[in-house]
Scaffold this active site. Sequence first.
Site, PDB file in Angstrom:
ATOM      1  N   CYS B 102      -6.333  -3.847   2.757  1.00  0.00           N
ATOM      2  CA  CYS B 102      -5.337  -3.622   1.704  1.00  0.00           C
ATOM      3  C   CYS B 102      -4.975  -5.004   1.199  1.00  0.00           C
ATOM      4  O   CYS B 102      -4.209  -5.710   1.850  1.00  0.00           O
ATOM      5  CB  CYS B 102      -4.117  -2.888   2.257  1.00  0.00           C
ATOM      6  SG  CYS B 102      -2.784  -2.766   1.043  1.00  0.00           S
ATOM      7  N   CYS B 105      -1.021  -5.257   0.157  1.00  0.00           N
ATOM      8  CA  CYS B 105       0.031  -5.249   1.180  1.00  0.00           C
ATOM      9  C   CYS B 105      -0.613  -5.008   2.532  1.00  0.00           C
ATOM     10  O   CYS B 105      -1.350  -5.887   2.999  1.00  0.00           O
ATOM     11  CB  CYS B 105       1.155  -4.267   0.850  1.00  0.00           C
ATOM     12  SG  CYS B 105       0.642  -2.656   0.218  1.00  0.00           S
ATOM     13  N   SER B 106      -0.385  -3.859   3.150  1.00  0.00           N
ATOM     14  CA  SER B 106      -0.968  -3.639   4.475  1.00  0.00           C
ATOM     15  C   SER B 106      -1.161  -2.150   4.740  1.00  0.00           C
ATOM     16  O   SER B 106      -0.980  -1.688   5.856  1.00  0.00           O
ATOM     17  CB  SER B 106      -0.082  -4.264   5.549  1.00  0.00           C
ATOM     18  OG  SER B 106       1.254  -3.820   5.385  1.00  0.00           O
ATOM     19  N   CYS B 107      -1.555  -1.383   3.703  1.00  0.00           N
ATOM     20  CA  CYS B 107      -1.790   0.051   3.854  1.00  0.00           C
ATOM     21  C   CYS B 107      -2.836   0.284   4.937  1.00  0.00           C
ATOM     22  O   CYS B 107      -3.896  -0.318   4.920  1.00  0.00           O
ATOM     23  CB  CYS B 107      -2.305   0.659   2.547  1.00  0.00           C
ATOM     24  SG  CYS B 107      -1.188   0.427   1.174  1.00  0.00           S
TER      25      CYS B 107
END
Lengths: 84, 197, 94
Positions: B102, B105-107
């Site tokens: 991702c 962000c940090s999906c």
Amino acid sequence: MCSGVDTEPHVLTDFDREVDALRQLLSLKGLMSVDELRRGIEAIPEPEYHALGYYQRWIRSIADNLLRRGVVTEAELRRALAAA
Amino acid sequence: MSAPDDLLRVSAERLLVAIRDILAEKSIVSPAEIADRIAITEAASPAQGGRIVARAWVDPLFRQRLLGDGTRAVEELGVVMRGAPPLGVVENDGSVHHLVVCTLCSCYPRAVLGYPPFWFKSASYRARAVRDPRGLLAEWGTIVPAGVKLRIVDSTADYRWMVLPRRPEGTDGWDEERLASIVTAGDMIGVTIPKIA
Amino acid sequence: MSLFSAGDPVRVRDDWPETGGAVHIRTPHYVRGMPGEIRAYLGRFPNPEDLAFARPARDLALYHVAFPRQAIWPEGQGDDEILIEIYETWLERA
């Protein structure tokens, strides 16, 4: 940014877990979408962004979003911070 | 309307305590709800993901359902997906290797695999997965052969993606539990491939 | 309900709303203006650009779009590709 990746496991702290859970609950209750969380993170000024850890950015964004929506007022936050 | 900066420029720990106290006082979020939610989050783990992968390896019809609609398929195995973003599953084979990142962000497929690992959230992983993916994989000792296409899945929006890795050779006759035990979080993100110990 | 189908050549709009003020955009910088190919229609989802500001958000078609990695960054192997979820409002026919 193009440095090596730290592949070691990192243990989450109680702080991390609580912020994570709070974020989920606010979404489930319709009080803050994940997109609002991201917007708030992106709005942190760059030098501060880099100085903060992952979940430190989250709680800052959560607080910002709750104030924007009026879920929490400035006066309430000032009072609670003084007591915290 | 934005908060005055001084209000938010306090220590993050103090900010959490203050927000938590206000939300509890106003009966918006109780401490018990936070504790319950932490427990629910910790129920998801790479072991749960391993169970899903092992089932797909032994049951071709389940594999088909998993690739068609990840959310519904993992619910069959008791994974709680209510409130979670839709799950998409991409399959590695002899010609394609998938790597999930991702960049924005940090999906991460949290409902299945639990908390994202530290490296997945790091700026260097997020930048290099798209810019220098083969160099990045080499840091895990993963070599994608020259004839194999690398497909990087940049998880930018509403889905969460997970990789269905290839079943390693030498596992014929293994039962599901034993197969599940060799599958790691990295295998289901694509930074590593399942190995027999 | 959706404008594009699997196999359609598309281009990501070369648009930079970030230069005009506070926004939240889910289309990565590195594919702005880039040609790609629709791989799948993924369903309709509320526009995150509005959700991010707690505004009413209309549903948008979301697609999986593939981009040849080398067209974006020349180093690396020829046929590697990047697959990204992109909302219809960010895509134009190529």
